[in-house]
Write a protein that holds these residues in place. Sequence first.
Motif, PDB file in Angstrom:
ATOM      1  N   ASN A 145      39.135  54.682 176.554  1.00 18.10           N
ATOM      2  CA  ASN A 145      37.826  55.172 176.142  1.00 18.10           C
ATOM      3  C   ASN A 145      36.897  54.023 175.782  1.00 18.10           C
ATOM      4  O   ASN A 145      35.702  54.063 176.009  1.00 18.10           O
ATOM      5  CB  ASN A 145      37.962  56.106 174.935  1.00 18.10           C
ATOM      6  N   SER A 182      33.397  63.851 176.505  1.00 17.95           N
ATOM      7  CA  SER A 182      34.504  64.805 176.533  1.00 17.95           C
ATOM      8  C   SER A 182      34.182  65.962 175.604  1.00 17.95           C
ATOM      9  O   SER A 182      33.597  65.777 174.547  1.00 17.95           O
ATOM     10  CB  SER A 182      35.806  64.133 176.080  1.00 17.95           C
ATOM     11  N   SER A 227      40.343  67.965 172.614  1.00 19.10           N
ATOM     12  CA  SER A 227      41.180  67.256 171.644  1.00 19.10           C
ATOM     13  C   SER A 227      41.867  68.238 170.705  1.00 19.10           C
ATOM     14  O   SER A 227      43.048  68.077 170.369  1.00 19.10           O
ATOM     15  CB  SER A 227      40.338  66.266 170.832  1.00 19.10           C
ATOM     16  N   GLU A 282      37.156  62.108 182.481  1.00 14.55           N
ATOM     17  CA  GLU A 282      37.772  61.613 181.252  1.00 14.55           C
ATOM     18  C   GLU A 282      38.687  62.656 180.623  1.00 14.55           C
ATOM     19  O   GLU A 282      39.736  62.325 180.060  1.00 14.55           O
ATOM     20  CB  GLU A 282      36.682  61.182 180.269  1.00 14.55           C
ATOM     21  N   GLU A 283      38.329  63.923 180.709  1.00 14.28           N
ATOM     22  CA  GLU A 283      39.183  64.960 180.129  1.00 14.28           C
ATOM     23  C   GLU A 283      40.522  65.057 180.854  1.00 14.28           C
ATOM     24  O   GLU A 283      41.568  65.277 180.230  1.00 14.28           O
ATOM     25  CB  GLU A 283      38.470  66.308 180.161  1.00 14.28           C
ATOM     26  N   GLU A 323      42.044  62.547 182.217  1.00 20.85           N
ATOM     27  CA  GLU A 323      42.808  61.397 181.740  1.00 20.85           C
ATOM     28  C   GLU A 323      43.308  61.616 180.314  1.00 20.85           C
ATOM     29  O   GLU A 323      44.411  61.204 179.951  1.00 20.85           O
ATOM     30  CB  GLU A 323      41.941  60.140 181.834  1.00 20.85           C
ATOM     31  N   GLN A 324      42.505  62.297 179.515  1.00 20.88           N
ATOM     32  CA  GLN A 324      42.887  62.590 178.140  1.00 20.88           C
ATOM     33  C   GLN A 324      44.134  63.481 178.098  1.00 20.88           C
ATOM     34  O   GLN A 324      45.047  63.274 177.296  1.00 20.88           O
ATOM     35  CB  GLN A 324      41.714  63.287 177.433  1.00 20.88           C
ATOM     36  N   ARG A 333      47.150  61.357 179.177  1.00 25.70           N
ATOM     37  CA  ARG A 333      47.556  60.456 178.087  1.00 25.70           C
ATOM     38  C   ARG A 333      48.332  61.210 177.015  1.00 25.70           C
ATOM     39  O   ARG A 333      49.345  60.726 176.501  1.00 25.70           O
ATOM     40  CB  ARG A 333      46.333  59.772 177.471  1.00 25.70           C
TER      41      ARG A 333
END
Length: 927
Positions: A493, A537, A542, A568-569, A571-572, A575
């Motif tokens: 990020n 995001s 989250s 990005e979400e 990838e989130q 992760r």
Amino acid sequence: MELAAHSVHGLSDRQQPTAHACLIGKKFRPENRSLFLPRISRRLLGETQMKLTVRADVPKADSSNESMNGSFALDYLERMKQGTMCDQLDEHSVLQVAELDVKALISAASEVRDRGPYHHIISFSPKVFIPLTRACRDSCTYCTFALAPTKDQKIYMSVDEVLDIARKGVAVGCTEALFTLGDKPELLYPKAKEELATLGHPSTISYVAEVARIVLEQTGLLPHLNVGVMSRPETALLRRVSVSQGLMLETISRRLLKPGRPHYQCPDKVPAARLATIRAAGIEKVPFTSGLLIGIGESRKERIQSLLELHKLHKEYGHIQELIIQNFCAKKGTPMEHAAEPSLEELQWTIAMARLIFGPSMNIQAPPNLTPRESTNKGDEWIALIQAGINDWGGISPVTKDWVNPEAPWPHLSYLAEITEKAGKVLVPRLAIYPHFVQNSSKWLDSCITSAVLKNSNSLGFARGEAWSPGISTSSDSFKELCYSRKSHFISNSDPINSTSLLSSNEYPSSEAAICVGITGKISITRDSACTVTAHSRGDISFLLDRAMAGDTLLEEEIVQLFSCMGEEFEQICRAADQLRTTVNGNKVTYVINRNINYTNVCSYKCQFCAFSKGKFTDTLRGKPYLLPLEEIARRAYEAWDRGATEICMQGGIHPEFTGETYLNILCCVKSAVPDVHVHAFSPLEVWQGAKTLGLSIYDYLLELRKAGLGSIPGTAAEILDDRIRDVLCPDKLTTQEWLEVMQTAHSIGLKSTSTIMFGHLDSPHHWAKHLLHLRSLQRETGGFTEFVPLPFIHMEAPLFLKGKARRGPTRRECLLMHAIARLVLHPYITNIQASWVKMGPSGAQALLFAGCNDMGGTLMNESITRAAGASHGEELPPLQMEALIRSIGRDPEQRTTLYSAASPEQVKKSFAAGPLQILKYMPTTG
């Protein structure tokens, strides 16, 4: 309180005629142009004229009531924002809302848009623009597209000319063939009628139908047809050769048809005629595009009325797939070349009102090449349009210009993607038909069109955008940068530029013209123009990930939301899954030395995804029917044990002559040959069928199998645990409840099993979510699942795909998300997530180790089912190669047993010393 009748020129309705008369001067039309009535259904035209009323200006409200009216407008806006007024909008109230401060309207519209299912996405359609003819019987005073025929020039493009453009589009990743043309030139120009006759057609629309069919059949591009005003039969004709059609309403203002106005003597601009066409499309169930052209002399009130007329039609038929809010751009050489253009705020206001009227589910588009430029900071205007409520940029072509607005070049996709991300969204390619209509294709598409749409779509209904499919071996590995070192990780990020991207090197187009989708699901962009901002995001992601990692049960709609994530979400999620894998499994990656024995491919069931099974005497399918004798099964089992195997995995077709006794005999044969080997065999369907043929309960038959030496059962035959999908995919197979019953019974007597899903065909994230929740619920009850094994659909030889009823398997993004989300959703009950190197290829499976997987499955020695479907992988991945692959990303390999204990040192030693498999000295006997 009055809604002022301002046009975008800043003139009242009384002033508009004089102003336009000054601007227009001479009529811009050929000599002797006649006023032909549009050829539409009299009934439809009558219905539309009855419903279409243009109200006079709203009278001024008493000043003493202004405060009360303002309060009412704010209250009504709030109700529009919450979606409680969508079915009962009244014009007077909407007009009062329209008088509110534009910033308040924009804020509300943005909130409404963000309640939609894909509110994190701004889409566009990669297209080619095909101007089949520029001759037109109308003479709009702002248009440079329409041209009168010249003596030596052909009026219509030839089929070869069209195909040349279409093939260039295919070469750079386009999916849409946009046909835009003049309206019925044969009714004005004798030459057009003569040329059509030489082409073998009575009308322009007939010729459009032929050319669209050829483009679809020969290139696979999906036709979207903008051909003007049509009758219902003409709409039905074009439905058979296109995925969507379109006609801009532009405005319902009949004032603009008067002398000196933009639509004077333009018969196809009569509002009732255009609305009748849109209604005909609704009756014929055609996904349809319409919209407004703002700034040509209409008032704000007339725009609201135009939107409300479209809303009525959409409410009745549900067929309007997108609204285009297009701003007028003055063009040199036209009578309106000096007319004032609408401001950015005027465009924002119209977009916001369209969003408020139509709600979160409508797709609202503003062409980015026409956006008014009012800022020195490039891209600010595009962000302003996103804030106003759009969710689509329209068609963008790397091959052809915008023939309607040739002075306005398409934006560079890399820059558009960057600005879109700066606004907190991701840029994603779509098809010429929007996701909702793709997902309901049986209603909205002709059966002969569906196949082309499914081949080009992903599970969400957006454009697939990649050539990769499970089972296909590619020379340039699409996953290699995912595992670039022992410390491979996803984009940070805090450092989005310098961190290694998930996009593999071959995904970066060699030029701006190449259009493809990256592994995260959003448009790929070139390295030198990579986005310099961190994609935003959604905060609730989250929260969902934290809950999943804590072991909470997510709701079905929350899981569906995770499956829609991109950029990005995405990838989130990966992760989080990888972090959870580290916590649960550490750095260890397990695998088992096993051998698959598929004892017959003869099957009486008709699963639409299976290319392995054969009818008893069907030689025309891939491979011949066979039945292995018991001696060969025993030989293969012993050979496997001698090569270090700890597991024999056995499954086969449901042979019409098999009974429950057959499976017991096969089991005894293997255990007699190799007493210490673990037998992992017989799918729930085989168990069900075996019990039925012997007249035993599932419980009693499983007891018999366990006594005979069965160690565990595979969790196959699950496919998708949703009977709506199973009714199509495997109609004669077990129901969802029957599959779960077999598994629950097996677990109750101490037989462990794997669990699987077979995804990427005609299913969607909703079905995946239901499936995962079924597994979580049963595992919480029994604890009998050893692992979860996602199995990507291999499409190449599958009957369902060959019949044009399935997608080309899941995309890379979908494969990674399936494993990652499974890790999260099934936690803490199922602790092992397996990557199938047979389906994904070795490096694809390796990439999955960064998305929550901790197991690589079996080395196999032989595998027939996946290869029968057309996959390139599957024969064997020896332990030396397996461990090298695992170690190359900094993980610790370990051989395991079927039940996840460590393999014996003796078998491990034999596995590394194993010689080649014995070549069969005889073919399997035909049964």
